[in-house]
Design a protein around this motif. Structure first.
Motif, PDB file in Angstrom:
ATOM      1  N   PHE A  15       1.024  -1.243  -0.040  1.00  0.00           N
ATOM      2  CA  PHE A  15       0.077  -0.130   0.180  1.00  0.00           C
ATOM      3  C   PHE A  15       0.937   1.308   0.018  1.00  0.00           C
ATOM      4  O   PHE A  15       2.096   1.286   0.332  1.00  0.00           O
ATOM      5  N   PRO A  16       0.241   2.581  -0.302  1.00  0.00           N
ATOM      6  CA  PRO A  16       1.136   3.490   0.010  1.00  0.00           C
ATOM      7  C   PRO A  16       1.359   3.623   1.255  1.00  0.00           C
ATOM      8  O   PRO A  16       0.715   3.285   2.155  1.00  0.00           O
ATOM      9  N   LEU A  17       2.593   3.871   1.713  1.00  0.00           N
ATOM     10  CA  LEU A  17       3.206   4.065   2.964  1.00  0.00           C
ATOM     11  C   LEU A  17       2.218   4.731   4.176  1.00  0.00           C
ATOM     12  O   LEU A  17       2.014   4.396   5.235  1.00  0.00           O
ATOM     13  N   GLU A  18       1.450   5.708   3.605  1.00  0.00           N
ATOM     14  CA  GLU A  18       0.592   6.623   4.598  1.00  0.00           C
ATOM     15  C   GLU A  18      -0.622   5.756   4.943  1.00  0.00           C
ATOM     16  O   GLU A  18      -1.256   6.245   6.005  1.00  0.00           O
ATOM     17  N   GLU A  19      -1.129   4.626   4.210  1.00  0.00           N
ATOM     18  CA  GLU A  19      -2.109   3.832   4.510  1.00  0.00           C
ATOM     19  C   GLU A  19      -1.922   3.051   5.556  1.00  0.00           C
ATOM     20  O   GLU A  19      -2.981   2.534   6.163  1.00  0.00           O
ATOM     21  N   TYR A  20      -0.864   2.599   6.102  1.00  0.00           N
ATOM     22  CA  TYR A  20      -0.402   1.618   7.054  1.00  0.00           C
ATOM     23  C   TYR A  20      -0.826   2.407   8.300  1.00  0.00           C
ATOM     24  O   TYR A  20      -0.193   3.579   8.615  1.00  0.00           O
ATOM     25  N   ASP A  21      -1.487   1.704   9.291  1.00  0.00           N
ATOM     26  CA  ASP A  21      -1.522   1.948  10.915  1.00  0.00           C
ATOM     27  C   ASP A  21      -0.359   2.291  11.585  1.00  0.00           C
ATOM     28  O   ASP A  21      -0.243   2.852  12.487  1.00  0.00           O
ATOM     29  N   HIS A  22       0.596   1.245  11.270  1.00  0.00           N
ATOM     30  CA  HIS A  22       1.710   0.797  12.017  1.00  0.00           C
ATOM     31  C   HIS A  22       2.735   0.350  10.992  1.00  0.00           C
ATOM     32  O   HIS A  22       2.426  -0.368  10.187  1.00  0.00           O
ATOM     33  N   ILE A  23       4.027   1.077  11.101  1.00  0.00           N
ATOM     34  CA  ILE A  23       5.263   0.306  10.629  1.00  0.00           C
ATOM     35  C   ILE A  23       6.378   0.150  11.404  1.00  0.00           C
ATOM     36  O   ILE A  23       6.773   0.778  12.305  1.00  0.00           O
ATOM     37  N   ILE A  24       6.663  -1.193  11.376  1.00  0.00           N
ATOM     38  CA  ILE A  24       7.459  -1.813  12.565  1.00  0.00           C
ATOM     39  C   ILE A  24       8.925  -2.107  11.658  1.00  0.00           C
ATOM     40  O   ILE A  24       8.928  -2.783  10.681  1.00  0.00           O
ATOM     41  N   VAL A  25      10.035  -1.552  12.230  1.00  0.00           N
ATOM     42  CA  VAL A  25      11.280  -1.990  11.651  1.00  0.00           C
ATOM     43  C   VAL A  25      11.945  -3.005  12.579  1.00  0.00           C
ATOM     44  O   VAL A  25      12.054  -2.862  13.959  1.00  0.00           O
TER      45      VAL A  25
END
Length: 355
Positions: free
Chosen positions: A26-36
């Protein structure tokens, strides 16, 4: 009719499975959480740098680190670099990013000594509170042997039992990541594998469906540096003048466990030189288990005797970097270098870590 050989058949099945996992992010802005998933090594840190360069808001990013020696009341210093956790935390503080830890009770030490029992419970921190995920299912089994030096995770049990499974259990059970059928949570997980590292990793997909995905939680896995060269990785560090994990400064070419089972003779010799008490703790465990890390070939002492300590810095920096690497307190003010210098461990190949 053309008869598929077993090898052809296995390759065909592998390709089918890989294709089924492929996903368009998805476009990155659509994710609720981004985990590294942050090991503190150079590749996972560059995953974070890339998100920041792409303008992802820091409040959406989290650094997740699996504490392989356990944590808090379950901690036993055994395999990891003492500085690793505080280095990750310092990076999070520096960028204003949430840092979270997950671990198995008694860490890798407890799993190694497991006898006729279930694997240890899993824990994680949330807002200063420790959450307990008990192990209820599975078989009561015995280990008492080191993980095998193999790319096969069924026998190289260290990675799945103290890292991969711990991460997945927390993500699967954490209330913040539970959505609904009507509005599933969207989660992106970043890891730092690179194709340049090994023939096995060369086959990895850049983007795929993560195993934690379900009807109430869409989880995508992204390997954003999969096609990066090592030069490109260090260029990202130089751009920010960012201090690498002290292991690289001391000459280690990979930042995994301090006592990684894949360590070369040189790395064991270097460990014995800078941290003899840690080295001999593992050597004594070999004797106790009657099983060597080197798959019942050389003992650690025999292997270290074949190695060289030439990589270690020869000037006053040695004591400085050793003190830092063996400390459990890393100050975020030390993360930015006055002038970036390529660490002693750079461009020394990909040996000394899993394939």
């Amino acid at each position: 009719m053309h008869q598929l050989s077993l090898t052809d058949f296995e390759i065909s099945i592998e390709n089918i499975v890989s294709e089924s996992k492929k996903v368009q992010l998805f476009p990155l802005e659509e994710y609720d959480h981004i985990i590294v998933s942050a090991s503190a090594g150079k590749d996972s840190m560059v995953c974070l740098f890339k998100l920041l360069d792409l303008g992802v808001p820091t409040e959406k990013i989290e650094l997740w680190h699996q504490s392989i020696d356990g944590k808090k009341d379950h901690y036993f210093e055994f395999m990891d670099w003492p500085v690793t956790e505080s280095y990750v935390e310092a990076a999070g503080e520096h960028f204003g990013i949430k840092t979270a830890y997950q671990w198995r009770a008694k860490g890798i030490y407890g799993e190694l000594l497991r006898k006729e029992s279930l694997t240890g419970d899993v824990y994680y921190c949330e807002n200063g509170n420790i959450i307990h995920l008990p192990t209820k299912n599975g078989k009561e089994t015995t280990r008492l042997k080191w993980p095998a030096m193999s790319p096969n995770l069924r026998v190289r049990w260290c990675s799945p039992y103290v890292k991969i499974d711990v991460f997945r259990r927390v993500l699967n059970n954490h209330p913040r990541f539970q959505g609904t059928l009507e509005q599933p949570k969207k989660v992106l997980v970043l890891t730092g594998e690179r194709r340049e590292e090994s023939p096995n990793r060369a086959k990895y997909l850049e983007c795929e469906v993560h195993p934690c995905s379900n009807k109430k939680r869409i989880v995508h896995a992204w390997r954003p540096v999969i096609d990066y060269s090592e030069q490109a990785i260090w260029d990202m560090y130089e751009k920010r003048r960012f201090l690498p994990h002290p292991a690289y400064l001391l000459g280690w070419n990979r930042t995994s466990c301090f006592g990684c089972i894949f360590s070369t003779a040189d790395l064991w010799a270097m460990m014995r030189e800078i941290a003899p008490e840690r080295f001999y703790r593992l050597a004594e465990m070999e004797k106790e288990l009657n099983h060597t890390i080197d798959t019942n070939r050389l003992t650690l002492e025999e292997k270290a005797n074949l190695g060289s300590t030439e990589r270690l810095p020869k000037d006053k920096r040695l004591s400085k970097w050793v003190k830092l690497a063996l400390s459990r307190n890393f100050n975020k003010s030390d993360l930015i270098m006055d002038k970036f210098e390529i660490p002693a461990g750079a461009f020394r190949g990909n040996t000394g870590g899993p394939s």
